[in-house]
Design a protein around this motif. Structure first.
Motif, PDB file in Angstrom:
ATOM      1  N   ARG A 229      16.196 -24.428 -21.368  1.00  0.00           N
ATOM      2  CA  ARG A 229      16.631 -24.912 -20.172  1.00  0.00           C
ATOM      3  C   ARG A 229      15.920 -24.022 -19.055  1.00  0.00           C
ATOM      4  N   VAL A 230      15.680 -24.597 -17.863  1.00  0.00           N
ATOM      5  CA  VAL A 230      15.059 -24.059 -16.642  1.00  0.00           C
ATOM      6  C   VAL A 230      15.783 -24.529 -15.520  1.00  0.00           C
ATOM      7  N   SER A 231      16.283 -23.440 -14.781  1.00  0.00           N
ATOM      8  CA  SER A 231      16.909 -23.729 -13.450  1.00  0.00           C
ATOM      9  C   SER A 231      16.201 -23.580 -12.369  1.00  0.00           C
ATOM     10  N   ALA A 232      16.052 -24.394 -11.321  1.00  0.00           N
ATOM     11  CA  ALA A 232      15.331 -24.370 -10.009  1.00  0.00           C
ATOM     12  C   ALA A 232      16.345 -25.021  -8.925  1.00  0.00           C
ATOM     13  N   TYR A 233      15.657 -24.684  -7.806  1.00  0.00           N
ATOM     14  CA  TYR A 233      15.872 -25.326  -6.300  1.00  0.00           C
ATOM     15  C   TYR A 233      14.957 -26.044  -6.160  1.00  0.00           C
ATOM     16  N   ASN A 234      15.068 -27.427  -5.570  1.00  0.00           N
ATOM     17  CA  ASN A 234      14.183 -28.168  -5.216  1.00  0.00           C
ATOM     18  C   ASN A 234      13.879 -27.905  -3.676  1.00  0.00           C
ATOM     19  N   THR A 235      13.088 -27.283  -2.967  1.00  0.00           N
ATOM     20  CA  THR A 235      12.834 -26.985  -1.671  1.00  0.00           C
ATOM     21  C   THR A 235      11.739 -28.142  -0.882  1.00  0.00           C
ATOM     22  N   LYS A 236      12.206 -28.583   0.200  1.00  0.00           N
ATOM     23  CA  LYS A 236      11.402 -29.516   0.744  1.00  0.00           C
ATOM     24  C   LYS A 236      11.298 -28.943   2.283  1.00  0.00           C
ATOM     25  N   SER A 237      10.107 -29.172   2.953  1.00  0.00           N
ATOM     26  CA  SER A 237       9.471 -28.826   4.229  1.00  0.00           C
ATOM     27  C   SER A 237       8.865 -29.952   4.800  1.00  0.00           C
ATOM     28  N   PHE A 238       8.758 -30.104   6.024  1.00  0.00           N
ATOM     29  CA  PHE A 238       8.186 -31.199   6.846  1.00  0.00           C
ATOM     30  C   PHE A 238       7.249 -30.742   8.015  1.00  0.00           C
ATOM     31  N   VAL A 239       6.061 -31.368   8.124  1.00  0.00           N
ATOM     32  CA  VAL A 239       5.384 -31.114   9.225  1.00  0.00           C
ATOM     33  C   VAL A 239       4.803 -32.205   9.919  1.00  0.00           C
ATOM     34  N   PHE A 240       5.015 -32.446  11.210  1.00  0.00           N
ATOM     35  CA  PHE A 240       4.636 -33.771  11.617  1.00  0.00           C
ATOM     36  C   PHE A 240       3.204 -33.856  11.651  1.00  0.00           C
ATOM     37  N   LEU A 241       2.782 -35.212  11.585  1.00  0.00           N
ATOM     38  CA  LEU A 241       1.341 -35.703  11.651  1.00  0.00           C
ATOM     39  C   LEU A 241       1.082 -36.502  12.684  1.00  0.00           C
ATOM     40  N   ARG A 242       0.618 -36.219  13.925  1.00  0.00           N
ATOM     41  CA  ARG A 242       0.383 -37.014  14.899  1.00  0.00           C
ATOM     42  C   ARG A 242      -0.576 -38.169  14.672  1.00  0.00           C
TER      43      ARG A 242
END
Length: 453
Positions: free
Chosen positions: A47-60
């Motif tokens: 088994r493996v535990s993890a957190y799915n982290t997301k970040s966003f950067v605007f594309l003009r």
């Protein structure tokens, strides 16, 4: 990640009972960065535990405008959420707060505010007397640079079919939002990893926290992405079908009387009671009545279908498009006179298109891996082929050796038959009739042909 908003063009007419008209505006495009944080191996690597982290950067350069400038007129979600929560005798106080804060059923905000949050006067007033209510609201509020809880996945060490399968989410094996155990089941992957050796007949189960449920996908067709063969899997109509069309979906009814039709899912149980309804964009795969009720809807498979293109050998995602729409259930609510002219309407607010295509470097690695797999899988055939070639060469050499041997025997036989000299044809006699002794050289012997007597 692309966001498309529905700008309402006839608010006053709609409130008075006319058919609403909307205009799609977008995309407003953001590059999404996704990674698994705090990865920890568990239970001897099974088994493996993890957190799915997301970040966003605007594309003009890939957007239609500036999200901090462009305004959108849409449903005022906070007021509709508040009215749905405060019914009965509590509606009197809520009406006073709505009036004092000058909140309307519709609002005009910038794209940036609608996505990432803004302070709402009504929510600020409610938050002073209710714990757990924040003064700010946004469709993506607190979703930039954050995660949606801890996942525990199977590594596939014990069974390759379990690779990527979710064991628990936030420490739980089941949800508590719905009315049946089947509906509350957490199964499948999180949509980022799939087991190898896929086949066309299987269903792929994916747990989606945004929908608060597990959905499934089925094989659609064979495709190719950057030279890599892939199977396309897509959600069928039955995933969001009504309980009449698909009895298995009866558990997703908020109450027995709150069952919507095919193509929509009310997710208020996991949205703090807000009348939020999920669907595919433009009500794709939904009943015709939902798209027909809103002017400006035009469902199309090519633009609104959700799909996954997976290489069947490795299970690697080579292309994907996740498309989902956020709607608000609008209807007459007892105790709120400003809703008296509303019929039940699933009103579209925004839809997103989360897409990914494998990059060239990764595609090259997949090609190399497929080549190795192909060689290994065909190794017995290669060995048999080489063995067959060696056998043919051996037979040819054997035949040639046999032919050479016959030729040698033929040459020996012909020399023996046609020989003109024998041992009896030659005699030895002295040179003179009188033998001479030579002290140095011995006797002289002459060789002459034998004559017939």
């Amino acid at each position: 990640m692309e966001f498309f908003f529905f700008n309402v063009t006839n608010v006053k007419e709609f409130i008075q009972g006319a058919k609403p008209e909307v205009k799609q505006i977008g995309p407003y495009t953001y590059r999404e960065y996704r990674y698994k944080a705090n990865v920890t191996m568990l239970e001897n690597g099974t088994r493996v535990s993890a957190y799915n982290t997301k970040s966003f950067v605007f594309l003009r350069e890939k957007s239609v405008g500036d999200p901090t400038v462009d305004n959108i007129t849409t449903v005022n979600i906070p007021i509709w959420a508040a009215m749905n929560k405060a019914q009965g005798f509590r509606s009197f106080a809520m009406n006073m707060w709505i009036s004092s804060t000058k909140s309307d059923l519709f609002t005009t905000r910038t794209v940036h505010e609608l996505l990432w949050g803004y302070e709402d006067a009504l929510l600020e007033r409610i938050s002073k007397s209710s714990t757990g209510v924040e003064a700010s609201f946004g469709l993506m509020y607190k979703k930039n640079g954050t995660n949606n809880g801890e996942f525990v996945f199977h590594t596939g060490e014990q069974n390759y079919l379990d690779y990527g399968r979710i064991e628990t989410w936030k420490g739980e094996r089941k949800l508590s939002f719905w009315s049946t155990d089947e509906s509350n089941t957490i199964s499948g992957s999180d949509g980022s990893a799939f087991h190898p050796l896929l086949n066309k007949s299987e269903r792929l189960y994916i747990f989606t926290p945004d929908l608060c449920r597990t959905i499934y996908m089925e094989f659609d067709k064979d495709v190719e992405v950057k030279g890599i063969p892939a199977y396309r899997f897509t959600p069928p109509r039955s995933v969001l079908a009504s309980k009449q069309e698909n009895p298995d979906n009866a558990g997703f009814c908020v109450t027995p009387k709150e069952c919507l039709g095919t193509g929509v899912l009310k997710v208020s149980p996991c949205r703090n009671g807000a009348p939020v309804v999920a669907s595919f964009p433009h009500f794709y795969l939904g009943e015709d009545k939902y798209a027909a009720a809103i002017g400006g809807m035009s469902p199309q498979k090519s633009h609104h279908q959700t799909f996954l293109d997976l290489n069947p050998t490795t299970g690697v995602i080579v292309r994907a498009n996740k498309r989902a729409q956020v709607n608000i259930l609008m209807k007459k609510i007892v105790g709120y006179p400003n809703t008296r002219n509303f019929n039940e309407t699933i009103f579209p607010v925004m839809f997103l298109n989360e897409s990914v295509v494998i990059d060239d470097a990764s595609a090259a690695r997949v090609h190399k891996l497929l080549m190795i797999v192909n060689v290994v899988s065909n190794f017995p055939l290669i060995i048999m082929g080489l063995g067959g070639i060696m056998l043919i060469v051996f037979i040819i050499l054997l035949i040639r050796a046999h032919q050479q041997k016959k030729k040698v025997k033929h040459i020996v036989f012909t020399k023996a038959v046609y020989a003109t000299s024998t041992e009896d044809d030659t005699s030895y006699s002295p040179v003179n009739t009188k033998e001479k002794d030579d002290g140095q050289n011995g006797n002289y012997i002459g060789m002459t042909a034998k004559t017939e007597q």
